[in-house]
Design a protein around this motif. Sequence first.
Motif, mmCIF file in Angstrom:
data_model
loop_
_atom_site.group_PDB
_atom_site.id
_atom_site.type_symbol
_atom_site.label_atom_id
_atom_site.label_comp_id
_atom_site.label_asym_id
_atom_site.label_seq_id
_atom_site.Cartn_x
_atom_site.Cartn_y
_atom_site.Cartn_z
ATOM 1 N N LEU A 142 0.821 -1.208 0.000
ATOM 2 C CA LEU A 142 0.000 0.000 0.000
ATOM 3 C C LEU A 142 0.858 1.262 0.000
ATOM 4 C CD1 LEU A 142 -2.757 -1.124 2.507
ATOM 5 C CD2 LEU A 142 -3.168 -0.370 0.159
ATOM 6 N N SER A 143 1.922 1.249 0.775
ATOM 7 C CA SER A 143 2.801 2.406 0.823
ATOM 8 C C SER A 143 3.461 2.651 -0.525
ATOM 9 C CB SER A 143 3.868 2.220 1.906
ATOM 10 O OG SER A 143 4.690 3.369 2.010
ATOM 11 N N GLN A 144 3.888 1.581 -1.193
ATOM 12 C CA GLN A 144 4.515 1.718 -2.505
ATOM 13 C C GLN A 144 3.519 2.215 -3.548
ATOM 14 O OE1 GLN A 144 7.807 1.471 -3.269
ATOM 15 N NE2 GLN A 144 8.035 1.303 -1.048
ATOM 16 N N LEU A 145 2.275 1.744 -3.460
ATOM 17 C CA LEU A 145 1.244 2.237 -4.370
ATOM 18 C C LEU A 145 0.988 3.729 -4.149
ATOM 19 C CD1 LEU A 145 -1.321 -0.721 -4.321
ATOM 20 C CD2 LEU A 145 -0.035 0.088 -6.310
ATOM 21 N N MET A 146 0.974 4.142 -2.881
ATOM 22 C CA MET A 146 0.795 5.566 -2.588
ATOM 23 C C MET A 146 1.972 6.371 -3.154
ATOM 24 S SD MET A 146 -2.061 6.211 -0.865
ATOM 25 C CE MET A 146 -1.843 7.613 0.217
ATOM 26 N N MET A 147 3.177 5.854 -2.987
ATOM 27 C CA MET A 147 4.360 6.523 -3.526
ATOM 28 C C MET A 147 4.244 6.677 -5.039
ATOM 29 S SD MET A 147 6.859 7.345 -1.383
ATOM 30 C CE MET A 147 7.621 6.923 0.185
ATOM 31 N N ALA A 148 3.850 5.585 -5.709
ATOM 32 C CA ALA A 148 3.714 5.624 -7.166
ATOM 33 C C ALA A 148 2.634 6.609 -7.588
ATOM 34 C CB ALA A 148 3.399 4.221 -7.686
ATOM 35 N N PHE A 149 1.537 6.622 -6.842
ATOM 36 C CA PHE A 149 0.438 7.521 -7.176
ATOM 37 C C PHE A 149 0.861 8.983 -7.030
ATOM 38 C CE2 PHE A 149 -3.201 10.078 -5.801
ATOM 39 C CZ PHE A 149 -4.010 9.955 -6.915
ATOM 40 N N PHE A 150 1.487 9.316 -5.916
ATOM 41 C CA PHE A 150 1.907 10.701 -5.711
ATOM 42 C C PHE A 150 2.986 11.116 -6.720
ATOM 43 C CE2 PHE A 150 0.369 10.219 -1.153
ATOM 44 C CZ PHE A 150 -0.755 10.989 -1.367
ATOM 45 N N THR A 151 3.837 10.173 -7.117
ATOM 46 C CA THR A 151 4.828 10.457 -8.156
ATOM 47 C C THR A 151 4.145 10.768 -9.476
ATOM 48 O OG1 THR A 151 6.473 9.024 -7.090
ATOM 49 C CG2 THR A 151 6.816 9.547 -9.415
ATOM 50 N N LEU A 152 3.112 9.979 -9.810
ATOM 51 C CA LEU A 152 2.347 10.218 -11.033
ATOM 52 C C LEU A 152 1.731 11.611 -11.038
ATOM 53 C CD1 LEU A 152 0.853 9.044 -13.627
ATOM 54 C CD2 LEU A 152 -1.002 8.479 -12.060
ATOM 55 N N ILE A 153 1.077 11.978 -9.934
ATOM 56 C CA ILE A 153 0.423 13.282 -9.862
ATOM 57 C C ILE A 153 1.451 14.413 -9.895
ATOM 58 C CG2 ILE A 153 -1.084 14.760 -8.508
ATOM 59 C CD1 ILE A 153 -2.447 12.316 -9.798
ATOM 60 N N ASP A 154 2.551 14.227 -9.170
ATOM 61 C CA ASP A 154 3.633 15.224 -9.178
ATOM 62 C C ASP A 154 4.132 15.443 -10.607
ATOM 63 O OD1 ASP A 154 6.259 16.426 -9.097
ATOM 64 O OD2 ASP A 154 6.410 15.895 -6.999
ATOM 65 N N ASN A 155 4.411 14.341 -11.317
ATOM 66 C CA ASN A 155 4.911 14.461 -12.686
ATOM 67 C C ASN A 155 3.885 15.129 -13.593
ATOM 68 O OD1 ASN A 155 7.306 13.246 -12.008
ATOM 69 N ND2 ASN A 155 6.698 11.213 -12.692
ATOM 70 N N TYR A 156 2.624 14.788 -13.401
ATOM 71 C CA TYR A 156 1.566 15.391 -14.221
ATOM 72 C C TYR A 156 1.499 16.905 -14.003
ATOM 73 C CZ TYR A 156 -3.138 16.911 -15.482
ATOM 74 O OH TYR A 156 -4.197 17.598 -15.988
ATOM 75 N N LEU A 157 1.551 17.310 -12.754
ATOM 76 C CA LEU A 157 1.402 18.726 -12.436
ATOM 77 C C LEU A 157 2.631 19.548 -12.800
ATOM 78 C CD1 LEU A 157 -0.311 18.490 -8.923
ATOM 79 C CD2 LEU A 157 -1.384 19.052 -11.115
ATOM 80 N N ASN A 158 3.787 18.919 -12.789
ATOM 81 C CA ASN A 158 5.024 19.687 -12.926
ATOM 82 C C ASN A 158 5.838 19.351 -14.166
ATOM 83 O OD1 ASN A 158 4.993 21.117 -10.178
ATOM 84 N ND2 ASN A 158 4.723 18.974 -9.609
ATOM 85 N N SER A 159 5.290 18.499 -15.029
ATOM 86 C CA SER A 159 6.001 18.143 -16.248
ATOM 87 C C SER A 159 6.095 19.338 -17.177
ATOM 88 C CB SER A 159 5.282 16.988 -16.966
ATOM 89 O OG SER A 159 5.878 16.750 -18.229
ATOM 90 N N SER A 160 7.227 19.444 -17.878
ATOM 91 C CA SER A 160 7.399 20.515 -18.861
ATOM 92 C C SER A 160 6.738 20.167 -20.188
ATOM 93 C CB SER A 160 8.895 20.777 -19.098
ATOM 94 O OG SER A 160 9.533 19.600 -19.584
ATOM 95 N N LEU A 161 6.307 18.893 -20.339
ATOM 96 C CA LEU A 161 5.667 18.486 -21.579
ATOM 97 C C LEU A 161 4.249 19.041 -21.644
ATOM 98 C CD1 LEU A 161 6.752 14.734 -21.709
ATOM 99 C CD2 LEU A 161 7.711 16.634 -23.012
ATOM 100 N N PRO A 162 3.797 19.489 -22.805
ATOM 101 C CA PRO A 162 2.427 19.999 -22.917
ATOM 102 C C PRO A 162 1.413 18.876 -22.777
ATOM 103 C CG PRO A 162 3.442 19.836 -25.090
ATOM 104 C CD PRO A 162 4.526 19.527 -24.082
ATOM 105 N N GLN A 163 0.278 19.149 -22.150
ATOM 106 C CA GLN A 163 -0.790 18.179 -22.057
ATOM 107 C C GLN A 163 -1.529 18.139 -23.395
ATOM 108 O OE1 GLN A 163 -0.926 16.269 -19.421
ATOM 109 N NE2 GLN A 163 0.740 17.443 -18.528
ATOM 110 N N ILE A 164 -1.938 16.967 -23.820
ATOM 111 C CA ILE A 164 -2.561 16.794 -25.123
ATOM 112 C C ILE A 164 -4.067 16.955 -25.003
ATOM 113 C CG2 ILE A 164 -2.947 15.178 -27.020
ATOM 114 C CD1 ILE A 164 -0.206 13.957 -26.299
ATOM 115 N N ALA A 165 -4.605 17.910 -25.746
ATOM 116 C CA ALA A 165 -6.045 18.150 -25.716
ATOM 117 C C ALA A 165 -6.795 16.959 -26.302
ATOM 118 C CB ALA A 165 -6.373 19.411 -26.518
ATOM 119 N N HIS A 166 -7.972 16.684 -25.760
ATOM 120 C CA HIS A 166 -8.870 15.640 -26.278
ATOM 121 C C HIS A 166 -8.264 14.237 -26.183
ATOM 122 C CE1 HIS A 166 -11.257 18.955 -27.908
ATOM 123 N NE2 HIS A 166 -10.168 19.418 -28.489
#
Length: 282
Positions: free
Chosen positions: A143-167
């Motif tokens: 469970l702890s590792q899943l939480m770590m992976a989840f927060f890493t995913l959200i962190d990367n999504y919010l702070n990635s320099s790559l543009p988000q793809i519309a649609h």
Amino acid sequence: MKYSGIVELGTKQEAKSMFYTYAVGIDSRHRKDEIVYHYEKRQHYILIYTRTTAQFQIDDEEIPVKKGTLLLISPDKRASYTGVWEGYCDDWINFYDPDNQLANFRIPINKPVSLQENIPVSQYMQLMMNAFHSGMAQRDNVLSQLMMAFFTLIDNYLNSSLPQIAHYQKLLELREEIYANPARPWSIQELADQVSLSPAYFQDLYKKAFQVSCGADIIQSRIGQAKRMLAQTNLTMEEIADRCGYNSPVHFSRQFRKCTGYAPSKWRENALGENMVVTDHG
């Protein structure tokens, strides 16, 4: 308050520099007039992913929240929320962070975070629910590792320099439809119309999303289908060509050779002789 899909551990586990999951709720539903309360001075954080629009209040701040929003509420905050035009539904996790591991992630706390549909939040929470139920010896670690992976995913999504793809979600659904129906006479205009985009903009977004042009993907879906039929059926070349969207066996054979380096008959011979594993690519 009665929640659907809840399991709880009555007490906090011994801290070992991990996240500790206290309770999990998946697809929790509430009436429109039902208000969910969480009082301050808790020991645990509350992670909420909204499946409907809602009205939140964190301490004295009123926060309108749309579907697909993530909120991480700290233990010192009082929170309440309810549906707006319909009953309220969410996924949620209550967890402990005894060593302040959240400080390692660039995720806003007590502020709504709107996420694109392609971010697999509910899938992660379902995995955590499954692990919570599992009774496995290493459950807390998992469970702890899943939480770590989840927060890493959200962190990367919010702070990635790559543009988000519309649609993106609509494009993904179209791609799945293409691969599910390779015989259909797809056209770029038809596909673009399904997502209300111009053909040029549609093709540009499609290639950015999947690193392949839509036209090439249509061909690949047909070739993948042909490979399976060659390896697993006794259909003739004419029948396979027809079921893979080709008007003639000659056109089918020419395109199959271009994509694989083999004539269909030779590919079938090799596949049957080597028990080849058939995929949509290569």
